[in-house]
Design a protein around this motif. Structure first.
Motif, short mmCIF file in Angstrom:
data_model
loop_
_atom_site.label_atom_id
_atom_site.label_comp_id
_atom_site.label_asym_id
_atom_site.label_seq_id
_atom_site.Cartn_x
_atom_site.Cartn_y
_atom_site.Cartn_z
N GLN A 82 5.32 4.67 9.52
CA GLN A 82 6.04 4.97 10.74
C GLN A 82 6.13 6.58 10.96
O GLN A 82 6.01 7.06 12.12
N GLN A 83 6.60 7.34 9.90
CA GLN A 83 6.59 8.83 10.27
C GLN A 83 5.75 9.38 9.12
O GLN A 83 6.29 9.46 7.82
N PHE A 84 4.43 9.98 9.39
CA PHE A 84 3.73 10.32 8.36
C PHE A 84 3.78 11.58 7.72
O PHE A 84 3.48 12.01 6.68
N VAL A 85 4.73 12.55 8.54
CA VAL A 85 5.04 14.09 7.95
C VAL A 85 5.99 13.80 6.85
O VAL A 85 7.04 13.25 6.79
N ALA A 99 0.92 -1.25 -0.11
CA ALA A 99 0.06 0.01 -0.04
C ALA A 99 0.93 1.35 0.00
O ALA A 99 1.67 1.60 -1.04
N LEU A 100 0.93 1.99 1.14
CA LEU A 100 1.65 3.26 1.14
C LEU A 100 2.94 3.35 2.00
O LEU A 100 3.38 4.47 2.53
N SER A 101 3.37 2.07 2.17
CA SER A 101 4.41 1.88 3.00
C SER A 101 5.81 2.54 2.16
O SER A 101 5.86 2.69 1.21
N GLY A 102 7.04 2.54 3.07
CA GLY A 102 8.16 3.33 2.38
C GLY A 102 8.14 4.56 1.94
O GLY A 102 7.16 5.61 2.62
N LEU A 160 12.14 12.35 -4.85
CA LEU A 160 11.61 12.91 -3.56
C LEU A 160 11.92 11.91 -2.47
O LEU A 160 11.46 10.72 -2.62
N TYR A 161 12.45 12.40 -1.36
CA TYR A 161 12.60 11.51 0.02
C TYR A 161 11.82 12.22 0.93
O TYR A 161 12.18 13.38 1.28
N GLY A 162 10.82 11.26 1.47
CA GLY A 162 9.77 12.06 2.48
C GLY A 162 10.32 11.76 3.99
O GLY A 162 9.69 12.17 4.78
N GLY A 163 10.93 10.61 4.06
CA GLY A 163 11.15 10.07 5.42
C GLY A 163 11.42 8.70 5.50
O GLY A 163 11.62 7.94 4.38
#
Length: 835
Positions: free
Chosen positions: A407-410, A314-317, A399-402
């Motif tokens: 685990q870290q949604f921001v 799903a939306l992991s990583g 793009l690297y978001g976290g």
């Protein structure tokens, strides 16, 4: 004598044979009829009907043939009437919610799937996108006479209904039309009521829709296993490709799955391989029988083993961060709003390139995440973000978001709550060059212009000294220094004065023109703007640096190249390229930033192996470290931030990753170099094509002993001013540093230094330079350091050239900054970061 025949008298019936009378007349006398006492007789030709005996016992339960006939006629009438009534009363209903639910599909630029969101893994596609052999495989598996038959198969429907009613289990045999009605309009329950509805709706649907429309709907609603609804989702679930790219053998396997989706997954259930092969061969043989496949083609086919099932990520990583950024972009640019997007079914092609995306993730892992340790509490607060843009078109390519969206949604790539620090300084220089700005004594500002770089030097306005005296990193006095050198060493005193000379409002306008959003928090027109109190995102900064890389031409950044739904493209607003600053101004700024990488605070970036320009930056109290840089091909910004994982409060990065202090020339620049090297691997090395104006060489006032020409922006400092400055420094040095308030957080002003009257001995360091750094102090541990002659290096050099908390010290006269200054306790009034 003649004889006459004997005469008979009476009833001939009373005569005997030969006419003789019987001896006993009573023997021949007719019996008296009780019903006809007068002796009347029934007419000749009529026989008496015998009375039917009454039925007794079990015979009474058996209907007569008349009763049976009447019942059959009545039943027929009821059936006909019921059919007519049902046809009239049952309309084609709206589709059920599950049948219309689709996921949104997010793709890389090359069409590779990034992510799918939504609970239902379905992507509806038009029939024209499904190759003919795949359509024929489905017909061969499910309904070979689909195009020539009626909507319903009466025999199969009656059989299925009877078996269901008698408890013999679920039965198949429905046509494709019936299956589509069940999938799209009704449900999967096995009841007589549902079967009846299916019958009437199928008949009506067959009259109102074409066979192609029905087949398209069937292929988009059928379940294929692996949580894949529709043949497009199934194609990706089993073979990792679009349906257009399937071959006939693969299509035949997907068609086989329709009969038993879970059981026929040969990877999940290898014990069923024999049955799977039998079904697959059945499909192919049916294609040959209907001349959809030749014997030769059939004989050459081998079973196409599907891929292993992929876990539901799903939306992991990085997927979640990318989806989040795309959704924000679509809404912000009025392409698709959030509520509409939530309905699903959108196919969104991004500008992200898989090679670049993978390279950025790997670079962060190698230079940041791999260096964290469970034994260091500080490493728990480490966050990283980054964005890479192609300067030639404004496309976001990585793009690297976290660490992981689950685990870290921001999204650390798009958040706007961390100060950018000295990465903002190039915008000050670009503004000075673009506007033809001059110093306080009307000298043009160029890379060769000298400024006074002493620590806590008071910024001077046209009306006189201000009350803003920014500190340099580690309180270093640089004396007279050129703009280029001040950029290499990130000297706060020089850039604060330069911002005043250019005009803070002009600096802000230039930054906005380059690509920084006008509504960026703390983007305030004051001399402190030069030191980066603004909290732009990595995307914003990468866009502005991309403008410099493209010689001053600004293209609004984009993350989306195409959006469609149900094969219909949705219009994307056009982006207009405009000139933000002159090419000469942009190229001259690039020339100065190249020096930062070649021998300044950003030397770690040179490991990219490409001509590069860039700038390091550090936020207040080391809460974030930045490196923003570019080659002719890529503009990339990397940041490492500190944030408490529980409270979301921004935290200093002291000791993180095993480093005493975090700075932009460390992990951010190293990550930038690793990414750039990998992203551009295999492409030609491009050199910068610069039309730069370095300006005339100016004499060093420290070498010449003059003040009027060299120190263009300040008056001579009197003795009292020097004494006051020294006393303040002594008091500050005696204070404890455990409060979280660094040297540069102290308020106060200073008076200008006095240039020495005695000319220095040629070849020897000037007295005022004995505390000047000898090289890029922001160079991280282990990175190459530019060496200078021993006579110019201090005996014990522990300085950092990157700005520290005081660099972002706001102008004390600016009320817009009052709420964001640190009080004496070191509390950050800007507030906690968002979790």
């Amino acid at each position: 004598m003649s004889q006459e025949p004997p005469q008979h008298s009476g009833d001939p019936g009373q005569q005997g044979p030969e006419g003789w009378a019987p001896r006993d007349p009573s023997a021949t006398a007719p019996a008296t009829d009780a019903e006809h006492p007068d002796g009347a007789q029934e007419p000749k030709g009529r026989t008496k009907r015998s009375k039917r005996p009454k039925r007794t016992g079990w015979r009474r339960a058996i209907p007569t043939w008349r009763m049976t006939l009447a019942a059959v006629v009545l039943l027929a009438l009821l059936l006909v009437g019921g059919f007519i009534a049902g046809y009239q009363l049952i309309d084609i209903p709206a589709a059920n919610a599950a049948a219309t639910a689709q996921s949104n599909v997010y793709l890389y630029k090359d069409g590779t799937v990034i992510a799918r969101d939504g609970e239902i893994n379905r992507e509806n596609i038009p029939l024209r996108r499904i190759p003919r052999p795949i359509q024929h495989a489905v017909l061969a598996a499910e309904d070979r006479d689909f195009y020539s038959e009626d909507a319903i198969d009466i025999k199969a429907t009656i059989r299925a209904g009877w078996n269901t009613a008698t408890g013999k289990g679920r039965q198949g045999g429905s046509t494709i039309t019936q299956q589509y009605v069940k999938n799209y309009y009704l449900g999967q329950e096995q009841t007589l009521v549902r079967k009846a509805k299916e019958l009437f709706i199928s008949i009506k649907l067959d009259r109102e829709q074409s066979k192609d429309e029905i087949l398209e709907g069937y292929l988009n609603t059928s379940y294929f296993g692996r949580n894949a609804y529709g043949i497009q989702a199934a194609s990706h679930a089993y073979y990792g490709k679009d349906v257009e790219d399937l071959d006939t053998g693969q299509g035949a396997y997907l068609a086989s799955l329709l009969n038993a989706p879970s059981s026929y997954d040969v990877v999940a259930h290898p014990q069923n391989k024999k049955a799977v092969l039998a079904r697959w061969n059945y499909v192919l043989d049916g294609m040959v029988e209907h001349h959809w496949l030749t014997d030769t083609q059939r004989k050459t086919m081998t079973f196409p083993v599907p891929d292993k099932a992929k876990p539901a990520t799903a939306l992991s990583g990085q997927r979640g961060y990318i989806v989040n950024a795309v959704e924000d972009y679509l809404a912000a640019n009025d392409i698709v709003d959030e509520k509409t997007l939530a309905t699903g079914g959108y196919r969104i092609t991004t500008t992200l390139q898989k090679k670049n995306q993978d390279a950025l993730v790997e670079a962060v892992e190698e230079n940041v995440l791999s260096k964290t340790s469970d034994d260091r509490d500080t490493d728990r607060i480490v966050r990283a973000g980054g964005t890479s843009i192609d300067p030639s078109n404004g496309h976001v390519v990585a793009l690297y978001g976290g660490i992981d969206y689950t685990q870290q949604f921001v999204n650390n790539a798009t958040r706007r709550d961390y100060q950018v620090g000295s990465t903002f300084k190039p915008f000050v220089l670009a503004s000075a060059l673009a506007n033809g700005s001059t110093t306080q004594k009307d000298k043009p500002i160029t890379p060769n212009t000298h400024y006074n770089g002493d620590n806590e030097r008071t910024v001077v306005a046209a009306t006189g000294p201000t009350d803003y005296s920014p500190a340099n990193e580690d309180d270093v006095d640089y004396g007279s220094i050129t703009v280029r050198e001040a950029t290499d060493k990130s000297v706060n005193a020089v850039y604060a004065q330069m911002a005043q000379d250019v005009g803070p409002e002009e600096v802000k306008n230039t930054a906005v023109s380059l690509g920084i959003p006008a509504n960026t928090p703390d983007l305030t027109a004051s001399p402190s703007i030069a030191l980066g109190p603004a909290t732009a995102s990595t995307v914003d900064m990468a866009s502005a640096y991309a403008t410099l890389a493209d010689h001053g031409r600004h293209r609004p950044w984009t993350l989306v190249s195409k959006v469609s739904k149900n094969a219909e493209d949705i219009e994307i607003p056009a982006r207009t390229t405009r000139r933000a600053i002159s090419r000469e101004a942009a190229d001259t700024t690039t020339s100065v930033l190249r020096s930062v990488v070649d021998g300044g605070t950003g030397t770690a970036a040179s490991a990219a192996g490409r001509p590069a320009a860039g700038k390091t930056g550090t936020a207040e109290e080391d809460k974030a470290a930045w490196f923003a840089g570019y080659t002719p091909d890529l503009a990339t910004v990397i940041t490492v931030m500190g944030q408490d994982p529980k409270t979301g409060v921004q935290k200093p990065l002291y000791g993180a990753l095993g480093l005493a202090r975090m700075n932009g020339g460390g992990p951010p620049a190293q990550t930038w170099a690793s990414y750039t090297r990998a992203a551009l691997e295999g492409t030609p090395v491009k050199a910068f094509d610069l039309h730069a104006d370095e300006g005339p060489e100016e004499p060093d006032p420290d070498e010449s002993g003059g003040t009027d020409e060299g120190d263009d922006t300040e008056e001579a400092e009197n003795t009292d001013g020097r004494r006051d400055r020294e006393e303040r420094r002594e008091r500050r040095d005696g204070q404890e540093r455990g409060t979280g308030q660094s040297d540069e957080d102290q308020d106060g002003t200073r008076t200008p230094d006095t240039t020495g009257d005695t000319p220095p001995v040629p070849g020897a360091p000037h007295p005022s330079r004995t505390t000047k750094p000898a090289g890029p102090a922001d160079t991280p541990r282990g990175a190459p350091r530019v060496q200078q002659p021993a006579a110019l290096r201090p005996a014990h050099d522990t300085r950092r050239a990157e700005p520290h908390p005081g660099e972002e010290h706001p102008d004390a006269t600016d009320p817009g900054h009052q709420d964001h200054r640190n009080d004496e306790s070191g509390q950050d009034h800007q507030g906690p970061g968002h979790p």
